[in-house]
Scaffold this active site. Sequence first.
Site, PDB file in Angstrom:
ATOM      1  N   ARG A 119      -5.967 -12.354   7.753  1.00  0.00           N
ATOM      2  CA  ARG A 119      -4.803 -12.200   8.645  1.00  0.00           C
ATOM      3  C   ARG A 119      -5.177 -12.570  10.083  1.00  0.00           C
ATOM      4  O   ARG A 119      -4.391 -13.196  10.801  1.00  0.00           O
ATOM      5  CB  ARG A 119      -4.254 -10.776   8.568  1.00  0.00           C
ATOM      6  CG  ARG A 119      -2.942 -10.624   9.332  1.00  0.00           C
ATOM      7  CD  ARG A 119      -2.275  -9.282   9.078  1.00  0.00           C
ATOM      8  NE  ARG A 119      -3.051  -8.173   9.587  1.00  0.00           N
ATOM      9  CZ  ARG A 119      -2.725  -6.889   9.429  1.00  0.00           C
ATOM     10  NH1 ARG A 119      -1.618  -6.555   8.767  1.00  0.00           N
ATOM     11  NH2 ARG A 119      -3.478  -5.936   9.914  1.00  0.00           N
ATOM     12  N   LYS A 161      -0.448 -10.711  14.800  1.00  0.00           N
ATOM     13  CA  LYS A 161      -0.897  -9.407  15.316  1.00  0.00           C
ATOM     14  C   LYS A 161      -1.482  -9.660  16.709  1.00  0.00           C
ATOM     15  O   LYS A 161      -2.698  -9.735  16.899  1.00  0.00           O
ATOM     16  CB  LYS A 161      -1.903  -8.761  14.361  1.00  0.00           C
ATOM     17  CG  LYS A 161      -2.047  -7.258  14.592  1.00  0.00           C
ATOM     18  CD  LYS A 161      -2.729  -6.588  13.431  1.00  0.00           C
ATOM     19  CE  LYS A 161      -3.146  -5.181  13.763  1.00  0.00           C
ATOM     20  NZ  LYS A 161      -2.068  -4.248  14.070  1.00  0.00           N
ATOM     21  N   GLU A 196      10.492  -2.184  10.652  1.00  0.00           N
ATOM     22  CA  GLU A 196       9.243  -1.436  10.459  1.00  0.00           C
ATOM     23  C   GLU A 196       9.133  -0.369  11.534  1.00  0.00           C
ATOM     24  O   GLU A 196       9.970  -0.296  12.436  1.00  0.00           O
ATOM     25  CB  GLU A 196       8.038  -2.382  10.509  1.00  0.00           C
ATOM     26  CG  GLU A 196       7.886  -3.127  11.834  1.00  0.00           C
ATOM     27  CD  GLU A 196       6.675  -4.043  11.879  1.00  0.00           C
ATOM     28  OE1 GLU A 196       5.693  -3.783  11.167  1.00  0.00           O
ATOM     29  OE2 GLU A 196       6.710  -5.009  12.660  1.00  0.00           O
TER      30      GLU A 196
HETATM   31  N1  PXG Z   1       3.314  -2.955  11.621  1.00  0.00           N
HETATM   32  C1  PXG Z   1       2.746  -3.068  12.835  1.00  0.00           C
HETATM   33  C2  PXG Z   1       3.566  -3.517  13.984  1.00  0.00           C
HETATM   34  C3  PXG Z   1       1.379  -2.774  12.987  1.00  0.00           C
HETATM   35  O1  PXG Z   1       0.794  -2.892  14.181  1.00  0.00           O
HETATM   36  C4  PXG Z   1       1.287  -2.217  10.627  1.00  0.00           C
HETATM   37  C5  PXG Z   1       2.618  -2.543  10.544  1.00  0.00           C
HETATM   38  C6  PXG Z   1       0.554  -1.814   9.400  1.00  0.00           C
HETATM   39  O2  PXG Z   1      -0.337  -2.858   9.010  1.00  0.00           O
HETATM   40  P1  PXG Z   1      -1.716  -2.546   8.260  1.00  0.00           P
HETATM   41  O3  PXG Z   1      -2.293  -3.892   8.009  1.00  0.00           O
HETATM   42  O4  PXG Z   1      -2.542  -1.711   9.183  1.00  0.00           O
HETATM   43  O5  PXG Z   1      -1.355  -1.850   7.013  1.00  0.00           O
HETATM   44  C7  PXG Z   1       0.636  -2.338  11.862  1.00  0.00           C
HETATM   45  C8  PXG Z   1      -0.810  -2.010  12.009  1.00  0.00           C
HETATM   46  C9  PXG Z   1      -2.808   2.571  15.566  1.00  0.00           C
HETATM   47  C10 PXG Z   1      -2.973   1.393  14.676  1.00  0.00           C
HETATM   48  O6  PXG Z   1      -3.851   3.057  16.036  1.00  0.00           O
HETATM   49  C11 PXG Z   1      -1.882   0.601  14.323  1.00  0.00           C
HETATM   50  C12 PXG Z   1      -2.068  -0.474  13.461  1.00  0.00           C
HETATM   51  C13 PXG Z   1      -3.285  -0.766  12.991  1.00  0.00           C
HETATM   52  C14 PXG Z   1      -4.360   0.013  13.347  1.00  0.00           C
HETATM   53  C15 PXG Z   1      -4.205   1.095  14.203  1.00  0.00           C
HETATM   54  O7  PXG Z   1      -1.664   3.008  15.759  1.00  0.00           O
HETATM   55  N2  PXG Z   1      -0.991  -1.207  13.151  1.00  0.00           N
END
Ligand code: PXG
Length: 293
Positions: free
Chosen positions: A52, A151, A184
């Site tokens: 990713r 991201k 989301e």
């Molecule tokens: N949507 C968004 C906008 C994100 O930033 C996810 C979904 C979930 O994706 P993953 O690949 O993690 O299943 C994310 C991921 C935090 C934190 O500390 C947030 C994310 C990743 C790591 C830490 O809030 N966001």
Amino acid sequence: MGLTIYVNGEYVPEEKAVVSVFDHGLLYGDGIFEGIRAYHNRVFKLKEHIDRLYDSANVLMLDIPLTRAEMAEVVLETMRRNGLREGYIRLIVTRGVGDLGLDPKKCKRVGVICIGASIQLYPEEFYERGLEIVTVPTRRNLNEAVNPRIKSLNYLNNILAKMEASLAGTIEAVMLNAEGYVAEATGDNIFIVNNGTLITPPSHVGILEGITRNAVMDLARDRGLPVAEKLFTRFELYTADECFLTGTAAEVIPVIKIDGRVIGSGRPGEVTKTLIHDFRALTKTDGPEIFQG
Ligand code: PXG
């Protein structure tokens, strides 16, 4: 004791892990990142996170000066140097140091940072009782503007939504896209469950395609549960049997109230509880080992 952090090819103590005020990651949010977890001496879904990261880099025309295999090794070595078998890993790639103008061509070296740290987990009661959340006014970025599948280091869209959730007295927000479809949460993907079928927004609605989301979809299929990626609105949220969020930090977390409407029985649902269990089991076996043997 301080952390050892990877910065542009070197492992340095945290006091020396600094970036220039002319880095376009700081000046413009011109860069990308990954948040990754390690569990039980393994880096969970490492390949998926690296893929990713390189997809995000490709879209932004950021030329990462490491191969995917080298990047994976940086992640593992950062954890080893900090003696960590569990925790949270932040990979950051920035456009690098340029001048005060926008022009990315002025940035001669792409910056790469890897931080391995311990993680502050959500309290266990959130998993047992479930979360109350709200939908917020700020809409998710348009795919045609800044695609949420990147991201990127610019999280203002999500931060505004997070502040609106906080104003409403909750810790998490559900964001809709510009057309009013559920997209989301600010750092998590969203699922509803109806008659045993999992439903989650498709990536074209304007979401980050979460790695936890994809893992949970696989786990559900392994259980013989149907999974559909479908557009839905607030009506379907309020009338769902179950709802949960997925993300690297939160894992799988039940939602029991949205905008004051009680979801299902008002307690974490059976499908949600099964998936929390299956997800925790998967973290024991997935991903490369940090320390051998
Ligand atoms: N949507 C968004 C906008 C994100 O930033 C996810 C979904 C979930 O994706 P993953 O690949 O993690 O299943 C994310 C991921 C935090 C934190 O500390 C947030 C994310 C990743 C790591 C830490 O809030 N966001």
